[in-house]
Design an enzyme around this catalytic site. Structure first.
Site, PDB file in Angstrom:
ATOM      1  N   ARG A 165       1.828  12.553  -8.533  1.00 55.02           N
ATOM      2  CA  ARG A 165       2.426  11.337  -8.046  1.00 55.02           C
ATOM      3  C   ARG A 165       3.845  11.013  -8.735  1.00 55.02           C
ATOM      4  NH1 ARG A 165      -1.890   7.690  -7.387  1.00 55.02           N
ATOM      5  NH2 ARG A 165      -3.978   8.370  -8.296  1.00 55.02           N
ATOM      6  N   GLU A 182       0.977  -1.261   0.018  1.00 53.44           N
ATOM      7  CA  GLU A 182       0.172  -0.153  -0.004  1.00 53.44           C
ATOM      8  C   GLU A 182       0.928   1.224  -0.056  1.00 53.44           C
ATOM      9  OE1 GLU A 182      -2.704   1.520  -0.088  1.00 53.44           O
ATOM     10  OE2 GLU A 182      -4.423   0.493   1.153  1.00 53.44           O
ATOM     11  N   ASP A 183       0.427   2.366  -0.821  1.00 57.47           N
ATOM     12  CA  ASP A 183       1.012   3.735  -0.396  1.00 57.47           C
ATOM     13  C   ASP A 183       1.156   4.268   1.128  1.00 57.47           C
ATOM     14  OD1 ASP A 183      -1.534   4.208  -0.570  1.00 57.47           O
ATOM     15  OD2 ASP A 183      -1.321   5.748  -2.243  1.00 57.47           O
ATOM     16  N   PHE A 199      -2.118  15.494   4.764  1.00 54.10           N
ATOM     17  CA  PHE A 199      -2.479  14.970   3.510  1.00 54.10           C
ATOM     18  C   PHE A 199      -1.074  15.133   2.705  1.00 54.10           C
ATOM     19  CE2 PHE A 199      -3.768  14.122  -0.704  1.00 54.10           C
ATOM     20  CZ  PHE A 199      -4.885  13.353  -0.496  1.00 54.10           C
ATOM     21  N   ASP A 207      -4.460   4.869   6.109  1.00 58.23           N
ATOM     22  CA  ASP A 207      -5.146   6.162   6.790  1.00 58.23           C
ATOM     23  C   ASP A 207      -6.033   5.745   7.893  1.00 58.23           C
ATOM     24  OD1 ASP A 207      -5.495   9.157   6.561  1.00 58.23           O
ATOM     25  OD2 ASP A 207      -7.193   8.557   5.638  1.00 58.23           O
TER      26      ASP A 207
HETATM   27  P1  XMP Z   1      -7.802   4.437   4.094  1.00 57.65           P
HETATM   28  O1  XMP Z   1      -8.714   5.570   4.787  1.00 57.65           O
HETATM   29  O2  XMP Z   1      -8.828   3.574   3.584  1.00 57.65           O
HETATM   30  O3  XMP Z   1      -7.307   5.293   2.849  1.00 57.65           O
HETATM   31  O4  XMP Z   1      -6.889   3.805   4.814  1.00 57.65           O
HETATM   32  C1  XMP Z   1      -6.269   4.590   2.264  1.00 57.65           C
HETATM   33  C2  XMP Z   1      -6.292   5.341   0.907  1.00 57.65           C
HETATM   34  O5  XMP Z   1      -6.668   6.682   0.878  1.00 57.65           O
HETATM   35  C3  XMP Z   1      -5.796   7.624   0.216  1.00 57.65           C
HETATM   36  N1  XMP Z   1      -4.933   8.427   1.005  1.00 57.65           N
HETATM   37  C4  XMP Z   1      -4.198   9.267   0.512  1.00 57.65           C
HETATM   38  N2  XMP Z   1      -3.712   9.781  -0.560  1.00 57.65           N
HETATM   39  N3  XMP Z   1      -2.440  11.184   0.317  1.00 57.65           N
HETATM   40  C5  XMP Z   1      -2.984  10.571  -0.692  1.00 57.65           C
HETATM   41  O6  XMP Z   1      -2.500  10.704  -1.862  1.00 57.65           O
HETATM   42  C6  XMP Z   1      -2.800  10.846   1.649  1.00 57.65           C
HETATM   43  O7  XMP Z   1      -2.175  11.787   2.427  1.00 57.65           O
HETATM   44  C7  XMP Z   1      -3.732  10.031   1.635  1.00 57.65           C
HETATM   45  N4  XMP Z   1      -4.504   9.523   2.823  1.00 57.65           N
HETATM   46  C8  XMP Z   1      -5.219   8.589   2.330  1.00 57.65           C
HETATM   47  C9  XMP Z   1      -4.906   6.565  -0.666  1.00 57.65           C
HETATM   48  O8  XMP Z   1      -5.299   6.325  -1.699  1.00 57.65           O
HETATM   49  C10 XMP Z   1      -4.918   5.351   0.213  1.00 57.65           C
HETATM   50  O9  XMP Z   1      -4.802   4.207  -0.389  1.00 57.65           O
HETATM   51 MG    MG Z   2      -5.512   8.442  -4.114  1.00 57.51          MG
END
Ligand code: XMP
Ligand code: MG
Length: 173
Positions: free
Chosen positions: A162, A96-97, A149, A100
């Site tokens: 990106r 995962e990137d 963010f 959150d």
């Molecule tokens: P959850 O809330 O499901 O979210 O853990 C995971 C996805 O939300 C996006 N995400 C972000 N994308 N900067 C981003 O570019 C951020 O700070 C950020 N926080 C959440 C991301 O796609 C991640 O896989």
């Molecule tokens: Mg995204």
């Protein structure tokens, strides 16, 4: 898109940490073959760097998860799964990137579990524990960050940013 004056995590730090993570993964999966399941789109750059430093046999697959969010609450998560050979009986590591709320990763792990992998683990480049809504802990974490963010190194704001080599805080002001 307005960014912080300095990167939150520089490209040099990212590369150093990716090398450490790859060494850890290679050690933990010694004697086994690992399938990396990359969460699109944000995980693609992290995956490209990590995979080139992993020394155990590795194959790469991708999953796309989209959550449809209403005004208030997070909606259901829909998957697009691109898997050629299946994961039953295999050692699967999800990349995962960013973690959150944890909802996306939790849903992906649940979904993959149903396909009966031998082992299932989670690696995230970034972790924002302050935002967590579901109990989920990654097995491998690149950097734990505060509640910002962020964009860059695969992460986007509205599909922008990106390509940036460093991770930056998006200035919402
Ligand atoms: P959850 O809330 O499901 O979210 O853990 C995971 C996805 O939300 C996006 N995400 C972000 N994308 N900067 C981003 O570019 C951020 O700070 C950020 N926080 C959440 C991301 O796609 C991640 O896989
Ligand atoms: Mg995204």
């Amino acid at each position: 898109m307005k960014l912080s004056r300095e990167p939150l995590v520089t490209s040099a730090r990212i590369q150093g940490r990716v090398a450490e993570l790859a060494a850890e993964v290679s050690r933990d999966y010694a004697g086994r073959e690992v399938i990396l399941v990359v969460v699109l789109k944000g995980g693609f750059i992290f995956a490209a760097d990590l995979v080139r430093r992993i020394t155990v046999p590795v194959s790469v697959d991708f999953i796309r998860a989209r959550s449809y969010r209403g005004q208030e609450s997070a909606g259901p998560i829909e998957f697009q799964w691109v898997c050629e050979d299946g994961i039953a009986g295999k050692h699967v590591l999800v990349l995962e990137d960013i973690l959150d709320t944890g909802r996306t990763a939790a849903a992906i792990l649940d979904y993959l579990k149903r396909h009966k992998p031998a082992t299932l683990a989670l690696c995230t480049l970034l972790d924002k524990p302050a935002r967590r809504e579901v109990a989920i802990v990654a097995d491998y974490v690149g950097f734990t960050i505060d509640n910002h963010f962020v964009v860059g190194y695969g992460l986007d704001y509205d599909q922008q940013g990106r390509e940036l080599p460093d991770v930056w805080i998006l200035d919402m002001a």
